[in-house]
Design a protein around this motif. Structure first.
Motif, PDB file in Angstrom:
ATOM      1  N   ARG A 269       0.824  -1.210   0.000  1.00  0.00           N
ATOM      2  CA  ARG A 269       0.000   0.000   0.000  1.00  0.00           C
ATOM      3  C   ARG A 269       0.857   1.258   0.000  1.00  0.00           C
ATOM      4  O   ARG A 269       0.606   2.195  -0.756  1.00  0.00           O
ATOM      5  CB  ARG A 269      -0.920   0.004   1.225  1.00  0.00           C
ATOM      6  N   GLN A 270       1.903   1.267   0.842  1.00  0.00           N
ATOM      7  CA  GLN A 270       2.766   2.433   0.933  1.00  0.00           C
ATOM      8  C   GLN A 270       3.516   2.660  -0.374  1.00  0.00           C
ATOM      9  O   GLN A 270       3.677   3.805  -0.823  1.00  0.00           O
ATOM     10  CB  GLN A 270       3.769   2.264   2.087  1.00  0.00           C
ATOM     11  N   HIS A 271       3.956   1.588  -1.005  1.00  0.00           N
ATOM     12  CA  HIS A 271       4.688   1.728  -2.259  1.00  0.00           C
ATOM     13  C   HIS A 271       3.798   2.324  -3.356  1.00  0.00           C
ATOM     14  O   HIS A 271       4.208   3.255  -4.062  1.00  0.00           O
ATOM     15  CB  HIS A 271       5.236   0.380  -2.722  1.00  0.00           C
ATOM     16  N   ILE A 272       2.589   1.792  -3.483  1.00  0.00           N
ATOM     17  CA  ILE A 272       1.672   2.306  -4.514  1.00  0.00           C
ATOM     18  C   ILE A 272       1.330   3.758  -4.226  1.00  0.00           C
ATOM     19  O   ILE A 272       1.321   4.607  -5.130  1.00  0.00           O
ATOM     20  CB  ILE A 272       0.408   1.435  -4.594  1.00  0.00           C
ATOM     21  N   TRP A 273       1.051   4.058  -2.967  1.00  0.00           N
ATOM     22  CA  TRP A 273       0.711   5.439  -2.607  1.00  0.00           C
ATOM     23  C   TRP A 273       1.869   6.385  -2.905  1.00  0.00           C
ATOM     24  O   TRP A 273       1.670   7.483  -3.446  1.00  0.00           O
ATOM     25  CB  TRP A 273       0.328   5.536  -1.138  1.00  0.00           C
ATOM     26  N   SER A 274       3.105   5.984  -2.607  1.00  0.00           N
ATOM     27  CA  SER A 274       4.254   6.847  -2.849  1.00  0.00           C
ATOM     28  C   SER A 274       4.422   7.136  -4.340  1.00  0.00           C
ATOM     29  O   SER A 274       4.837   8.234  -4.727  1.00  0.00           O
ATOM     30  CB  SER A 274       5.532   6.212  -2.287  1.00  0.00           C
ATOM     31  N   GLN A 275       4.092   6.148  -5.181  1.00  0.00           N
ATOM     32  CA  GLN A 275       4.187   6.341  -6.625  1.00  0.00           C
ATOM     33  C   GLN A 275       3.061   7.231  -7.152  1.00  0.00           C
ATOM     34  O   GLN A 275       3.286   8.091  -8.007  1.00  0.00           O
ATOM     35  CB  GLN A 275       4.137   4.985  -7.338  1.00  0.00           C
ATOM     36  N   LEU A 276       1.851   7.011  -6.652  1.00  0.00           N
ATOM     37  CA  LEU A 276       0.703   7.742  -7.185  1.00  0.00           C
ATOM     38  C   LEU A 276       0.552   9.135  -6.593  1.00  0.00           C
ATOM     39  O   LEU A 276      -0.063  10.010  -7.203  1.00  0.00           O
ATOM     40  CB  LEU A 276      -0.577   6.936  -6.930  1.00  0.00           C
ATOM     41  N   GLN A 277       1.104   9.356  -5.410  1.00  0.00           N
ATOM     42  CA  GLN A 277       1.001  10.679  -4.795  1.00  0.00           C
ATOM     43  C   GLN A 277       1.628  11.738  -5.701  1.00  0.00           C
ATOM     44  O   GLN A 277       1.045  12.798  -5.937  1.00  0.00           O
ATOM     45  CB  GLN A 277       1.680  10.685  -3.427  1.00  0.00           C
ATOM     46  N   ALA A 278       2.829  11.439  -6.220  1.00  0.00           N
ATOM     47  CA  ALA A 278       3.500  12.384  -7.101  1.00  0.00           C
ATOM     48  C   ALA A 278       2.700  12.590  -8.384  1.00  0.00           C
ATOM     49  O   ALA A 278       2.601  13.711  -8.893  1.00  0.00           O
ATOM     50  CB  ALA A 278       4.903  11.882  -7.435  1.00  0.00           C
ATOM     51  N   GLU A 279       2.092  11.513  -8.902  1.00  0.00           N
ATOM     52  CA  GLU A 279       1.295  11.627 -10.121  1.00  0.00           C
ATOM     53  C   GLU A 279       0.042  12.469  -9.875  1.00  0.00           C
ATOM     54  O   GLU A 279      -0.343  13.287 -10.718  1.00  0.00           O
ATOM     55  CB  GLU A 279       0.898  10.242 -10.625  1.00  0.00           C
ATOM     56  N   ALA A 280      -0.594  12.254  -8.719  1.00  0.00           N
ATOM     57  CA  ALA A 280      -1.798  13.022  -8.403  1.00  0.00           C
ATOM     58  C   ALA A 280      -1.477  14.503  -8.255  1.00  0.00           C
ATOM     59  O   ALA A 280      -2.224  15.372  -8.724  1.00  0.00           O
ATOM     60  CB  ALA A 280      -2.440  12.486  -7.121  1.00  0.00           C
ATOM     61  N   LEU A 281      -0.352  14.819  -7.616  1.00  0.00           N
ATOM     62  CA  LEU A 281       0.049  16.217  -7.471  1.00  0.00           C
ATOM     63  C   LEU A 281       0.397  16.824  -8.819  1.00  0.00           C
ATOM     64  O   LEU A 281       0.105  17.984  -9.093  1.00  0.00           O
ATOM     65  CB  LEU A 281       1.248  16.315  -6.517  1.00  0.00           C
TER      66      LEU A 281
END
Length: 289
Positions: A269-281
């Motif tokens: 979960r943390q890995h996916i979130w870390s990848q998608l957080q930058a994309e969402a921003l």
């Protein structure tokens, strides 16, 4: 918490050692780009660019990514509703050039016909099959589909008499009744409350375990993707590209609290979130320009 490197697999069934040769993908996406023309401004919006992805028979693949990255465009191309600007999509070796009986779509909103009761809403899927199954066979399949989604006893109810979750179950039953090889699901539980969503996820996990269908599933929820999918495909900000593919190496059922609270679930979960957080921003920044 241990931060082990997630299991990343672009070719999840590649031959290794003495293992049998891999089967051909059921869905093959090769160099696909897609976009929309704005005739008023004479511009073209590119939603997806150069997407490559294989989905194998019996797999449950979840797609996650920021809003506007082309997830719905991709699933609509697999369904045959729209065509790519570049590249090809094949299902079972054949180029997708339109909708087919081997694929069924479940939409995010409650795509039910308000003037039809539950039974006749589900029957609608069989009315559009050629050839149509005999009446006795159709009745058997409708009853089975309603049983799978927990709507036995509500056959004569109309959509306005049902809760949001029950209306969405009608849509799932309508997709199941035609017995497609592939279920295409665009945020199917996104419009229901959190408790109903989790209950429907658990039911759906059991349904797919029983039917063995291939599922291509769009979601904005990382937890939902990890709970249901065999693989999670992360898509970048628009124009969407496949950023990373993660094998979800967690035991089933994933509704077991030990699984949900495990270190491995947290790591993924943390890995996916870390990848998608930058994309969402990045997506938000792009919208502000």
């Amino acid at each position: 918490m241990s931060q082990a490197v997630p299991s990343v697999s672009r070719h999840p069934r590649a031959d290794t050692g003495d293992s049998p040769a891999p089967s051909a993908p059921l869905i093959e996406i090769r160099g696909v780009s897609a976009g929309y023309e704005n005739t008023r401004n004479k511009t073209r919006l590119i939603a997806l660019r150069d997407v490559f992805l294989d989905v194998y028979r019996g797999e449950f693949v979840a797609i996650v990514g920021p809003s506007g990255c082309g997830k719905t465009t991709l699933i609509n191309m697999i369904a045959g509703f729209i065509k790519p600007l570049e590249g090809t999509i094949r299902v079972d070796g054949k180029i997708v050039d339109g909708p087919g009986a081997d694929r069924a779509m479940v939409f995010q909103d409650y795509a039910v016909l308000p003037w039809r009761n539950v039974y006749r809403n589900v029957m609608f899927a069989l009315e559009n099959r050629h050839p149509r199954p005999p009446r006795a066979e159709a009745k058997k399949r409708i009853s089975r589909a309603l049983e799978l989604v927990g709507l036995t006893g509500f056959e004569k109810s109309y959509p306005y008499e049902l809760s949001g979750g029950m209306r969405q179950r009608v849509g799932i039953a309508r997709a199941l009744v035609s017995e497609p090889e592939i279920l295409l699901m665009d945020e199917p539980f996104g419009a229901v409350d959190a408790m109903t969503r989790e209950a429907m996820q658990a039911e759906f996990e059991k349904i797919i375990a029983e039917t063995g269908q291939t599922v291509f599933f769009i979601t904005h929820s990382i937890d939902e993707a990890l709970t249901l999918a065999d693989r999670v495909v992360m898509v970048s900000n628009r124009p969407g590209r496949v950023k990373e593919i993660i094998d979800v190496d967690l035991p089933r059922s994933r509704f077991d609290e030990e699984v949900r609270r495990s270190d491995r679930f947290g790591e993924l979960r943390q890995h996916i979130w870390s990848q998608l957080q930058a994309e969402a921003l990045g997506a938000k920044s792009g919208e502000d320009k």
